[in-house]
Design an enzyme around this catalytic site. Structure first.
Site, short mmCIF file in Angstrom:
data_model
loop_
_atom_site.label_atom_id
_atom_site.label_comp_id
_atom_site.label_asym_id
_atom_site.label_seq_id
_atom_site.Cartn_x
_atom_site.Cartn_y
_atom_site.Cartn_z
N CYS A 132 -12.05 -17.85 -0.13
CA CYS A 132 -11.58 -17.74 -1.46
C CYS A 132 -11.63 -16.23 -1.67
O CYS A 132 -12.57 -15.97 -2.03
CB CYS A 132 -12.63 -18.56 -2.33
SG CYS A 132 -12.23 -18.33 -4.02
N CYS A 135 -12.56 -15.74 -5.32
CA CYS A 135 -13.91 -15.37 -5.54
C CYS A 135 -14.73 -14.16 -5.06
O CYS A 135 -15.84 -13.71 -5.72
CB CYS A 135 -14.73 -16.53 -4.93
SG CYS A 135 -13.90 -18.43 -5.22
N ASP A 136 -14.27 -13.69 -3.96
CA ASP A 136 -14.90 -12.80 -3.04
C ASP A 136 -14.25 -11.51 -2.77
O ASP A 136 -14.82 -10.53 -2.47
CB ASP A 136 -15.43 -13.27 -1.73
CG ASP A 136 -16.29 -14.61 -1.92
OD1 ASP A 136 -17.03 -14.56 -2.68
OD2 ASP A 136 -16.23 -15.53 -0.83
#
Length: 306
Positions: A132, A135-136
């Protein structure tokens, strides 16, 4: 109580079905293991969903779905479905806290990113290996990252990572890409994004954190190492059906077989969105699936009552 319908999964398909079912005065319960939105909520920008010409973040879009379902009267329970009893007119969904009884079930559990299955992948998840980018990605400011894959998700997420990383390399096992030409054109124009094809990942290297990739050239068998600080994997999806559902017909890949009305092979069981056997998996198609499934559930219950 016995619900009219229990919807397992709160992605775009499940949330849309909840809006339609609750609006149709059905006693509607939505089970979600993590948080509403599904994979779509993790997408940085969705620019092909009608009504948002400037694009919208997946989180904002699915939060709107969630609020609308709540306003219509759908109930939500943050629980994991552990099993499904499909026989008889009353179905039972098993959870960690007990059984939930319902007249119908809609499975809308979506799909998950497929793993490479190579050495180092499992050990380094969360320590440089991710599925992701939204997300990261911010953890890799001014660092080097690789994106593995050749579809739209791989190219689009690689473009997103160029905002943070010093260098982004797309590693793909073929020379040809499945991604849309528009996305590829944009990617090739990015100053800090390059392509490495046709190479196959054989191992993710690292100790405490990911440090690189061991690669093999598909045509010649040549080996090389690519030094990176992070690896983002986008090689396709697989159905997220993590509980037994006796009697359901599945494809060899594990997707639920439905007819054109979202009915599964067991009476009273429906499926919608990415978990079902469908040729196209997008937010727009999941929304259509959810609306149609809810309509068919309402019809089924109406005919049973009549």
């Amino acid at each position: 109580m016995i619900y009219d319908t229990v919807i397992i999964g709160a992605g775009p398909a499940g949330l849309t079905a909840a809006i339609y079912a609750a609006r149709g005065a059905l006693q509607t319960l939505v089970l979600e293991a993590v948080s509403p939105g599904g994979q779509a909520a993790l997408t940085e920008r969705i620019d092909n969903y009608p009504g948002f010409p400037g694009g919208i973040s997946g989180y904002d879009l699915t939060q709107n779905f969630y609020r609308q379902a709540e306003e219509m009267g759908a109930q939500f329970l943050m629980e994991t479905a552990r099993g499904l009893e499909t026989e008889g007119p009353v179905k039972r969904v098993r959870t960690d806290t007990g059984n939930i009884e319902t007249k119908t079930v809609l499975i809308a559990t979506g799909a998950r990113q497929r793993k490479l299955g190579v050495r180092g992948e499992e050990d380094l998840i969360g320590r440089g290996v991710s599925y992701c980018a939204s997300c990261d990605g911010a953890f890799f400011k001014k660092k080097r990252v690789a994106v593995v894959g050749g579809g739209n998700a791989a190219v689009e997420e690689a473009l997103y990572l160029t905002r943070f990383a010093r260098q982004v390399t797309i590693v793909h096992r073929r020379n040809e890409f499945r991604a849309d030409p528009i996305a590829l054109t944009e990617a090739r124009a990015a100053a800090n994004l390059d392509f490495l094809t046709p190479w196959t990942v054989e191992e993710i290297l690292g100790g405490e954190r990911a440090e690189g990739l061991s690669l093999r050239r598909a045509v010649t068998g040549e080996h090389r190492t690519l030094d990176v600080d992070g690896v983002f994997i986008y090689i396709g999806v697989e159905p997220r059906l993590d509980f037994p559902a006796p009697g359901l017909a599945l494809t060899p890949a594990g997707y639920i077989v439905t007819d054109g009305s979202m009915r599964a092979s067991v009476a009273g069981i429906f499926a919608a969105g990415d978990v079902r056997d469908t040729p196209f998996r997008q937010v727009a198609t999941a929304v259509g699936d959810g609306a149609l499934a809810a309509r068919e559930i309402e019809r089924l219950l109406g005919s049973a009552a009549g």
